[in-house]
Design a protein around this motif. Structure first.
Motif, PDB file in Angstrom:
ATOM      1  N   UNK A 125       1.069  -1.650  -0.195  1.00 56.67           N
ATOM      2  CA  UNK A 125      -0.032  -0.190  -0.061  1.00 56.67           C
ATOM      3  C   UNK A 125       0.500   1.488  -0.104  1.00 56.67           C
ATOM      4  N   UNK A 126       1.731   1.182   0.488  1.00 52.61           N
ATOM      5  CA  UNK A 126       3.090   2.215   0.647  1.00 52.61           C
ATOM      6  C   UNK A 126       3.475   2.426  -0.526  1.00 52.61           C
ATOM      7  N   UNK A 127       3.866   1.422  -1.758  1.00 51.33           N
ATOM      8  CA  UNK A 127       4.430   1.587  -2.876  1.00 51.33           C
ATOM      9  C   UNK A 127       3.534   2.076  -4.029  1.00 51.33           C
ATOM     10  N   UNK A 128       1.643   2.164  -3.771  1.00 57.25           N
ATOM     11  CA  UNK A 128       0.641   2.270  -4.260  1.00 57.25           C
ATOM     12  C   UNK A 128       0.677   3.768  -4.107  1.00 57.25           C
ATOM     13  N   UNK A 129       0.526   4.056  -3.019  1.00 56.91           N
ATOM     14  CA  UNK A 129       0.288   6.285  -2.275  1.00 56.91           C
ATOM     15  C   UNK A 129       1.793   6.314  -3.383  1.00 56.91           C
ATOM     16  N   UNK A 130       3.137   5.842  -3.073  1.00 57.60           N
ATOM     17  CA  UNK A 130       3.946   6.502  -3.661  1.00 57.60           C
ATOM     18  C   UNK A 130       3.676   6.789  -4.699  1.00 57.60           C
ATOM     19  N   UNK A 131       3.204   5.685  -5.817  1.00 58.83           N
ATOM     20  CA  UNK A 131       2.762   6.072  -6.907  1.00 58.83           C
ATOM     21  C   UNK A 131       1.845   6.879  -7.916  1.00 58.83           C
ATOM     22  N   UNK A 132       0.649   6.439  -7.160  1.00 57.03           N
ATOM     23  CA  UNK A 132      -0.235   7.364  -7.857  1.00 57.03           C
ATOM     24  C   UNK A 132      -1.439   8.407  -7.418  1.00 57.03           C
ATOM     25  N   UNK A 133      -0.641   8.757  -6.050  1.00 51.53           N
ATOM     26  CA  UNK A 133      -1.830   9.812  -5.397  1.00 51.53           C
ATOM     27  C   UNK A 133      -1.136  11.524  -5.839  1.00 51.53           C
ATOM     28  N   UNK A 134       0.458  11.767  -6.795  1.00 50.25           N
ATOM     29  CA  UNK A 134       0.773  12.634  -7.045  1.00 50.25           C
ATOM     30  C   UNK A 134       0.805  13.866  -6.406  1.00 50.25           C
ATOM     31  N   UNK A 135       0.834  13.745  -5.208  1.00 54.38           N
ATOM     32  CA  UNK A 135       1.750  14.706  -3.962  1.00 54.38           C
ATOM     33  C   UNK A 135       2.396  13.907  -3.063  1.00 54.38           C
ATOM     34  N   UNK A 136       3.311  14.358  -2.530  1.00 50.95           N
ATOM     35  CA  UNK A 136       4.447  13.684  -1.624  1.00 50.95           C
ATOM     36  C   UNK A 136       3.752  13.792  -0.398  1.00 50.95           C
ATOM     37  N   UNK A 137       4.100  12.905   0.746  1.00 52.58           N
ATOM     38  CA  UNK A 137       3.596  13.228   2.188  1.00 52.58           C
ATOM     39  C   UNK A 137       4.530  13.598   3.340  1.00 52.58           C
ATOM     40  N   UNK A 138       5.130  14.525   3.505  1.00 51.27           N
ATOM     41  CA  UNK A 138       6.268  15.136   4.899  1.00 51.27           C
ATOM     42  C   UNK A 138       5.056  14.535   5.992  1.00 51.27           C
ATOM     43  N   UNK A 139       4.445  14.531   6.893  1.00 45.91           N
ATOM     44  CA  UNK A 139       4.337  14.086   8.092  1.00 45.91           C
ATOM     45  C   UNK A 139       3.910  12.588   7.934  1.00 45.91           C
ATOM     46  N   UNK A 140       3.511  11.975   9.389  1.00 45.85           N
ATOM     47  CA  UNK A 140       3.164  10.706   9.368  1.00 45.85           C
ATOM     48  C   UNK A 140       2.667  10.522  10.503  1.00 45.85           C
ATOM     49  N   UNK A 141       1.449  10.804  10.649  1.00 48.55           N
ATOM     50  CA  UNK A 141       0.954  10.683  12.258  1.00 48.55           C
ATOM     51  C   UNK A 141       0.110   9.039  12.481  1.00 48.55           C
ATOM     52  N   UNK A 142       0.390   8.308  14.005  1.00 55.35           N
ATOM     53  CA  UNK A 142      -0.165   7.542  14.206  1.00 55.35           C
ATOM     54  C   UNK A 142      -0.730   6.750  15.067  1.00 55.35           C
ATOM     55  N   UNK A 143      -1.013   5.779  15.458  1.00 56.08           N
ATOM     56  CA  UNK A 143      -1.759   4.942  16.657  1.00 56.08           C
ATOM     57  C   UNK A 143      -0.944   4.417  17.033  1.00 56.08           C
ATOM     58  N   UNK A 144      -1.369   4.482  18.188  1.00 60.11           N
ATOM     59  CA  UNK A 144       0.210   4.131  19.673  1.00 60.11           C
ATOM     60  C   UNK A 144      -0.464   2.093  19.265  1.00 60.11           C
ATOM     61  N   UNK A 145      -1.274   1.852  18.979  1.00 60.61           N
ATOM     62  CA  UNK A 145      -1.602   0.418  19.111  1.00 60.61           C
ATOM     63  C   UNK A 145      -0.537  -0.642  17.817  1.00 60.61           C
ATOM     64  N   UNK A 146      -0.134  -1.307  18.293  1.00 64.31           N
ATOM     65  CA  UNK A 146       1.227  -2.252  17.818  1.00 64.31           C
ATOM     66  C   UNK A 146       1.399  -1.743  15.902  1.00 64.31           C
ATOM     67  N   UNK A 147      -0.353  -2.730  16.140  1.00 64.15           N
ATOM     68  CA  UNK A 147      -0.415  -3.372  14.585  1.00 64.15           C
ATOM     69  C   UNK A 147      -0.824  -1.517  13.193  1.00 64.15           C
ATOM     70  N   UNK A 148      -1.023  -0.517  14.330  1.00 63.71           N
ATOM     71  CA  UNK A 148      -0.288   0.283  13.210  1.00 63.71           C
ATOM     72  C   UNK A 148       0.788   0.884  13.496  1.00 63.71           C
ATOM     73  N   UNK A 149       1.291   1.016  14.610  1.00 61.38           N
ATOM     74  CA  UNK A 149       3.128   0.974  14.671  1.00 61.38           C
ATOM     75  C   UNK A 149       3.190   0.597  13.343  1.00 61.38           C
ATOM     76  N   UNK A 150       3.497  -0.695  13.584  1.00 60.72           N
ATOM     77  CA  UNK A 150       3.709  -1.635  12.702  1.00 60.72           C
ATOM     78  C   UNK A 150       3.790  -1.670  10.770  1.00 60.72           C
ATOM     79  N   UNK A 151       1.996  -1.617  11.002  1.00 61.15           N
ATOM     80  CA  UNK A 151       1.783  -0.870   9.541  1.00 61.15           C
ATOM     81  C   UNK A 151       2.618   0.642   9.310  1.00 61.15           C
ATOM     82  N   UNK A 152       2.846   1.447   9.802  1.00 62.58           N
ATOM     83  CA  UNK A 152       3.251   2.718   9.332  1.00 62.58           C
ATOM     84  C   UNK A 152       5.009   2.045   9.063  1.00 62.58           C
ATOM     85  N   UNK A 153       5.097   1.580   9.835  1.00 58.28           N
ATOM     86  CA  UNK A 153       7.056   1.139   9.112  1.00 58.28           C
ATOM     87  C   UNK A 153       6.824   0.601   8.631  1.00 58.28           C
TER      88      UNK A 153
END
Length: 277
Positions: A59-87
């Motif tokens: 999904x990260x690769x998909x975001x990088x290729x299709x969004x058309x704009x850069x992501x500057x900041x990521x905010x993530x829930x403290x639950x482990x599954x979210x932190x692992x996803x963000x990583x």
């Protein structure tokens, strides 16, 4: 900012688009191994299965290729599954090469200057027995998140320790569905307002992704949010000197396009989106 936006320069005044992507975590282990909770030290905080890590990286690769704009900041829930996803997502966003045969971010080189990541309590799971069963929830109501340990799971050099959280502590247990939805909407707006000239990725839970559509799209009812589904929000921002104002967010995601299914004409029974699925 959206690089496709055309600045309107009048002295120090300009206008541009700010983009916010709201994403659900990947596949959690207790959905594949139902007995996992019976022996887990933290049964309320399941990690991803390998399939979930792969899905997050993809999904990260998909975001990088299709969004058309850069992501500057990521905010993530403290639950482990979210932190692992963000990583995994951040590794894909910041990869210095294509790595066509790689399925997750363990052994790839990244440019840590591209994105900064912070943990935000306000993006956490709905804290009620509707989302976390009583027999699974911590008996003392303390979820025991150790932020330094969670940050260590993220790629080196990307954590921003200076970012101030919208929620300085976890919400109270047994918040209502309505209260949770109000919380998510408030956090989305507050984080966007804190960084009006940056594009954000918010890694959260199914209910949060649902709110990112229903709160900003008139009469929308969200009925499914798949693992790693995401929505895209956009608003026009106006800057004059160091002052920012903005229009309301518009939902850019089409029904079913990125794993979020919704309708605007069929009513469904009141209740939260099941994040345990």
């Amino acid at each position: 900012m959206d690089p496709s936006a055309t600045p309107n320069v009048d002295g120090q005044r300009r206008e541009f688009f700010q983009n916010v992507v709201v994403m659900r975590h990947g596949d959690r282990i207790d959905n594949f191994e139902p007995l996992w909770t019976t022996t887990a030290a933290r049964p309320w905080d399941p990690p991803l299965v390998e399939k979930g890590r792969v899905r997050a990286f993809r999904t990260g690769r998909d975001l990088k290729s299709r969004l058309g704009f850069p992501i500057h900041r990521v905010f993530v829930s403290p639950f482990l599954r979210c932190v692992q996803t963000a990583s995994e997502v951040v590794s894909a966003l910041c990869a210095v090469d294509e790595y066509p045969d790689v399925t997750c971010g363990d052994r790839i080189a990244i440019d840590s200057s591209k994105v900064k990541v912070s943990i935000e309590y306000g993006l956490c799971e709905m804290l009620s027995s509707q989302a976390i069963r009583h027999d699974v929830a911590p008996k003392d109501g303390h979820f025991g998140f150790i932020i330094s340990e969670l940050e260590a799971l993220l790629p080196a050099g990307i954590v921003d320790h200076t970012a101030q959280r919208v929620y300085e502590e976890m919400p109270q247990w047994e918040e209502t569905v309505t209260g949770t939805r109000v919380r998510y909407e408030h956090v989305f707006k507050a984080l966007a307002d804190k960084y009006p000239s940056e594009n954000l990725l918010l890694v959260t839970h199914g209910e949060g992704v649902g709110v990112s559509v229903s709160a900003f799209l008139k009469d929308a009812t969200v009925y499914e949010v798949e693992y790693c589904a995401y929505s895209e929000l956009r608003r026009r921002v106006f800057q004059e000197n160091q002052s920012f104002t903005s229009d309301a967010f518009e939902v850019r995601t089409k029904n079913g396009q990125t794993g979020v299914s919704y309708c605007s004409s069929i009513a469904t029974p009141n209740g939260g989106i099941d994040d345990s699925a």
